[in-house]
Motif scaffolding. Structure first.
Motif, PDB file in Angstrom:
ATOM      1  N   MET A  29     -56.488 -24.444 108.302  1.00 11.39           N
ATOM      2  CA  MET A  29     -56.175 -24.566 106.884  1.00 11.39           C
ATOM      3  C   MET A  29     -54.959 -25.461 106.689  1.00 11.39           C
ATOM      4  O   MET A  29     -54.087 -25.535 107.547  1.00 11.39           O
ATOM      5  CB  MET A  29     -55.853 -23.190 106.285  1.00 11.39           C
ATOM      6  N   GLU A  30     -54.912 -26.099 105.531  1.00 10.20           N
ATOM      7  CA  GLU A  30     -53.711 -26.836 105.152  1.00 10.20           C
ATOM      8  C   GLU A  30     -52.789 -25.857 104.433  1.00 10.20           C
ATOM      9  O   GLU A  30     -53.191 -25.223 103.452  1.00 10.20           O
ATOM     10  CB  GLU A  30     -54.077 -28.004 104.239  1.00 10.20           C
ATOM     11  N   ILE A  31     -51.578 -25.717 104.929  1.00 11.35           N
ATOM     12  CA  ILE A  31     -50.658 -24.706 104.409  1.00 11.35           C
ATOM     13  C   ILE A  31     -49.357 -25.366 103.965  1.00 11.35           C
ATOM     14  O   ILE A  31     -48.759 -26.144 104.707  1.00 11.35           O
ATOM     15  CB  ILE A  31     -50.342 -23.639 105.486  1.00 11.35           C
ATOM     16  N   TYR A  32     -48.948 -25.043 102.755  1.00  6.65           N
ATOM     17  CA  TYR A  32     -47.640 -25.459 102.260  1.00  6.65           C
ATOM     18  C   TYR A  32     -46.777 -24.206 102.149  1.00  6.65           C
ATOM     19  O   TYR A  32     -47.228 -23.191 101.621  1.00  6.65           O
ATOM     20  CB  TYR A  32     -47.753 -26.118 100.886  1.00  6.65           C
ATOM     21  N   MET A  33     -45.563 -24.276 102.636  1.00 11.05           N
ATOM     22  CA  MET A  33     -44.701 -23.098 102.608  1.00 11.05           C
ATOM     23  C   MET A  33     -43.324 -23.459 102.074  1.00 11.05           C
ATOM     24  O   MET A  33     -42.769 -24.500 102.432  1.00 11.05           O
ATOM     25  CB  MET A  33     -44.546 -22.499 104.009  1.00 11.05           C
ATOM     26  N   ILE A  34     -42.815 -22.608 101.204  1.00 16.50           N
ATOM     27  CA  ILE A  34     -41.419 -22.709 100.772  1.00 16.50           C
ATOM     28  C   ILE A  34     -40.761 -21.371 101.079  1.00 16.50           C
ATOM     29  O   ILE A  34     -41.196 -20.327 100.587  1.00 16.50           O
ATOM     30  CB  ILE A  34     -41.292 -23.032  99.272  1.00 16.50           C
ATOM     31  N   SER A  35     -39.740 -21.407 101.895  1.00 10.48           N
ATOM     32  CA  SER A  35     -38.951 -20.208 102.186  1.00 10.48           C
ATOM     33  C   SER A  35     -37.669 -20.316 101.374  1.00 10.48           C
ATOM     34  O   SER A  35     -36.870 -21.227 101.585  1.00 10.48           O
ATOM     35  CB  SER A  35     -38.644 -20.132 103.684  1.00 10.48           C
ATOM     36  N   LYS A  36     -37.482 -19.394 100.433  1.00 12.00           N
ATOM     37  CA  LYS A  36     -36.372 -19.504  99.474  1.00 12.00           C
ATOM     38  C   LYS A  36     -35.568 -18.204  99.462  1.00 12.00           C
ATOM     39  O   LYS A  36     -35.754 -17.345  98.596  1.00 12.00           O
ATOM     40  CB  LYS A  36     -36.923 -19.817  98.084  1.00 12.00           C
ATOM     41  N   PRO A  37     -34.674 -18.035 100.433  1.00 11.47           N
ATOM     42  CA  PRO A  37     -33.915 -16.783 100.520  1.00 11.47           C
ATOM     43  C   PRO A  37     -32.970 -16.544  99.350  1.00 11.47           C
ATOM     44  O   PRO A  37     -32.449 -15.436  99.199  1.00 11.47           O
ATOM     45  CB  PRO A  37     -33.141 -16.929 101.836  1.00 11.47           C
ATOM     46  N   SER A  38     -32.765 -17.552  98.496  1.00 10.97           N
ATOM     47  CA  SER A  38     -31.885 -17.371  97.336  1.00 10.97           C
ATOM     48  C   SER A  38     -32.552 -16.581  96.212  1.00 10.97           C
ATOM     49  O   SER A  38     -31.891 -16.202  95.236  1.00 10.97           O
ATOM     50  CB  SER A  38     -31.432 -18.731  96.796  1.00 10.97           C
ATOM     51  N   ILE A  39     -33.858 -16.313  96.318  1.00  8.73           N
ATOM     52  CA  ILE A  39     -34.524 -15.492  95.297  1.00  8.73           C
ATOM     53  C   ILE A  39     -33.871 -14.109  95.285  1.00  8.73           C
ATOM     54  O   ILE A  39     -33.742 -13.472  96.334  1.00  8.73           O
ATOM     55  CB  ILE A  39     -36.036 -15.375  95.587  1.00  8.73           C
ATOM     56  N   PRO A  40     -33.441 -13.621  94.119  1.00 12.72           N
ATOM     57  CA  PRO A  40     -32.756 -12.319  94.054  1.00 12.72           C
ATOM     58  C   PRO A  40     -33.602 -11.183  94.630  1.00 12.72           C
ATOM     59  O   PRO A  40     -34.834 -11.231  94.612  1.00 12.72           O
ATOM     60  CB  PRO A  40     -32.516 -12.124  92.550  1.00 12.72           C
ATOM     61  N   ASP A  41     -32.923 -10.164  95.129  1.00 13.94           N
ATOM     62  CA  ASP A  41     -33.595  -9.026  95.754  1.00 13.94           C
ATOM     63  C   ASP A  41     -34.509  -8.321  94.757  1.00 13.94           C
ATOM     64  O   ASP A  41     -34.090  -7.938  93.664  1.00 13.94           O
ATOM     65  CB  ASP A  41     -32.554  -8.042  96.292  1.00 13.94           C
ATOM     66  N   ARG A  42     -35.755  -8.152  95.147  1.00 11.61           N
ATOM     67  CA  ARG A  42     -36.748  -7.555  94.262  1.00 11.61           C
ATOM     68  C   ARG A  42     -36.484  -6.072  94.032  1.00 11.61           C
ATOM     69  O   ARG A  42     -36.557  -5.569  92.905  1.00 11.61           O
ATOM     70  CB  ARG A  42     -38.161  -7.742  94.853  1.00 11.61           C
ATOM     71  N   THR A  43     -36.165  -5.353  95.095  1.00  9.52           N
ATOM     72  CA  THR A  43     -35.946  -3.912  94.964  1.00  9.52           C
ATOM     73  C   THR A  43     -34.754  -3.609  94.067  1.00  9.52           C
ATOM     74  O   THR A  43     -34.825  -2.721  93.206  1.00  9.52           O
ATOM     75  CB  THR A  43     -35.753  -3.276  96.357  1.00  9.52           C
ATOM     76  N   ASN A  44     -33.653  -4.317  94.246  1.00  7.01           N
ATOM     77  CA  ASN A  44     -32.471  -4.059  93.415  1.00  7.01           C
ATOM     78  C   ASN A  44     -32.774  -4.249  91.936  1.00  7.01           C
ATOM     79  O   ASN A  44     -32.296  -3.484  91.085  1.00  7.01           O
ATOM     80  CB  ASN A  44     -31.314  -4.971  93.833  1.00  7.01           C
ATOM     81  N   TYR A  45     -33.583  -5.258  91.618  1.00  7.63           N
ATOM     82  CA  TYR A  45     -33.934  -5.482  90.210  1.00  7.63           C
ATOM     83  C   TYR A  45     -34.837  -4.366  89.692  1.00  7.63           C
ATOM     84  O   TYR A  45     -34.613  -3.825  88.601  1.00  7.63           O
ATOM     85  CB  TYR A  45     -34.621  -6.836  90.048  1.00  7.63           C
ATOM     86  N   ILE A  46     -35.841  -3.998  90.463  1.00  6.58           N
ATOM     87  CA  ILE A  46     -36.788  -2.963  90.039  1.00  6.58           C
ATOM     88  C   ILE A  46     -36.080  -1.625  89.828  1.00  6.58           C
ATOM     89  O   ILE A  46     -36.373  -0.889  88.877  1.00  6.58           O
ATOM     90  CB  ILE A  46     -37.923  -2.821  91.073  1.00  6.58           C
ATOM     91  N   LEU A  47     -35.118  -1.318  90.700  1.00  9.06           N
ATOM     92  CA  LEU A  47     -34.403  -0.043  90.607  1.00  9.06           C
ATOM     93  C   LEU A  47     -33.262  -0.076  89.591  1.00  9.06           C
ATOM     94  O   LEU A  47     -32.572   0.928  89.403  1.00  9.06           O
ATOM     95  CB  LEU A  47     -33.851   0.344  91.981  1.00  9.06           C
ATOM     96  N   GLY A  48     -33.051  -1.213  88.942  1.00  9.44           N
ATOM     97  CA  GLY A  48     -31.993  -1.314  87.948  1.00  9.44           C
ATOM     98  C   GLY A  48     -30.607  -1.491  88.527  1.00  9.44           C
ATOM     99  O   GLY A  48     -29.604  -1.327  87.829  1.00  9.44           O
ATOM    100  N   LYS A  49     -30.523  -1.848  89.808  1.00 14.06           N
ATOM    101  CA  LYS A  49     -29.224  -2.062  90.448  1.00 14.06           C
ATOM    102  C   LYS A  49     -28.719  -3.486  90.254  1.00 14.06           C
ATOM    103  O   LYS A  49     -27.588  -3.803  90.607  1.00 14.06           O
ATOM    104  CB  LYS A  49     -29.323  -1.752  91.947  1.00 14.06           C
ATOM    105  N   SER A  50     -29.573  -4.353  89.722  1.00 14.28           N
ATOM    106  CA  SER A  50     -29.213  -5.746  89.471  1.00 14.28           C
ATOM    107  C   SER A  50     -29.906  -6.210  88.197  1.00 14.28           C
ATOM    108  O   SER A  50     -31.026  -5.775  87.899  1.00 14.28           O
ATOM    109  CB  SER A  50     -29.641  -6.630  90.646  1.00 14.28           C
TER     110      SER A  50
END
Length: 226
Positions: free
Chosen positions: A23-44
């Protein structure tokens, strides 16, 4: 590490005999994306969605026809992301439920981040397929959280006996299969002989992605061993 392993799975699951058949695969690794769990739990207050949408649009411009996200907690934003980017986004949660339903599994345990557990994205989808679920108690969930954030993400060795204790608790509650519903936990299955009775969501996502874009090797058509 989870993204790197996902790329490995895409390659090893593909029925390809030459470089050109992959397969032809394009990947972007973006560690600057804010933490998902902290946002969901209301900590961010920092929502990761805008960064996810930007990344998805970049991949679309590169030529991607579908998107796959090797982060299960990020599936909390699945529908909004798909609508905004304008591409199909693989749904690892839905595909996992289908996999369990096809095997006749009726009762499962869920090991995941607190964000995934508290948002109930898995519980709701599983219920729609007639599958009941168990989650760890507070003490056991803390063990899993520590493994994800302080062991695996930091590159430390996991205490496999503690992992086994949490799994055993879910089995004692009646779980026929324990879902590894965090892609960091997939690395435990990769690195340790944890035995049967698990379903790795990363493997499900990789297999279904290969089926959409290429040819899946026969040995990966059944991902649950009981």
């Amino acid at each position: 590490m989870a993204t790197a392993y996902f790329m490995q799975l895409l390659t090893q699951m593909s029925e390809a005999r030459t470089d050109q058949e992959h397969m032809e695969i394009y990947m972007i690794s973006k560690p600057s994306i804010p933490d998902r769990t902290n946002y969901i739990l209301g900590k961010s207050v920092q929502s990761p969605l805008s960064e996810m949408i930007w990344t998805g649009k970049q991949l679309k411009q590169l030529g991607a026809g579908i998107l796959a996200i090797p982060c299960i907690t990020a599936h909390f934003f699945h529908d909004e992301l798909q609508d905004e980017v304008g591409l199909p986004v693989m749904n690892a949660v839905e595909e996992t439920a289908v996999c369990l339903w096809n095997r006749g599994i009726k009762h499962v345990g869920i090991l995941a981040t607190e964000g995934t557990i508290q948002s109930q994205i898995f519980q709701r989808v599983l219920e729609g397929y007639g599958i009941s679920s168990e989650i760890p108690d507070k003490e056991m969930q803390q063990i899993i959280t520590d493994m994800i954030y302080h062991d695996i993400k930091e590159g430390k060795t996991v205490d496999i006996e503690r992992f086994g204790r949490v799994s055993a608790e879910l089995n004692e509650k009646g779980a026929q299969v324990v879902i590894l519903a965090c892609t960091e936990l997939s690395l435990i299955k990769k690195d340790f002989p944890i035995g049967t009775g698990y379903l790795d969501v990363m493997e499900v996502l990789a297999a279904k992605t290969v089926q959409k874009c290429g040819r899946l090797r026969a040995e990966y058509r059944k991902l649950i061993t009981l």
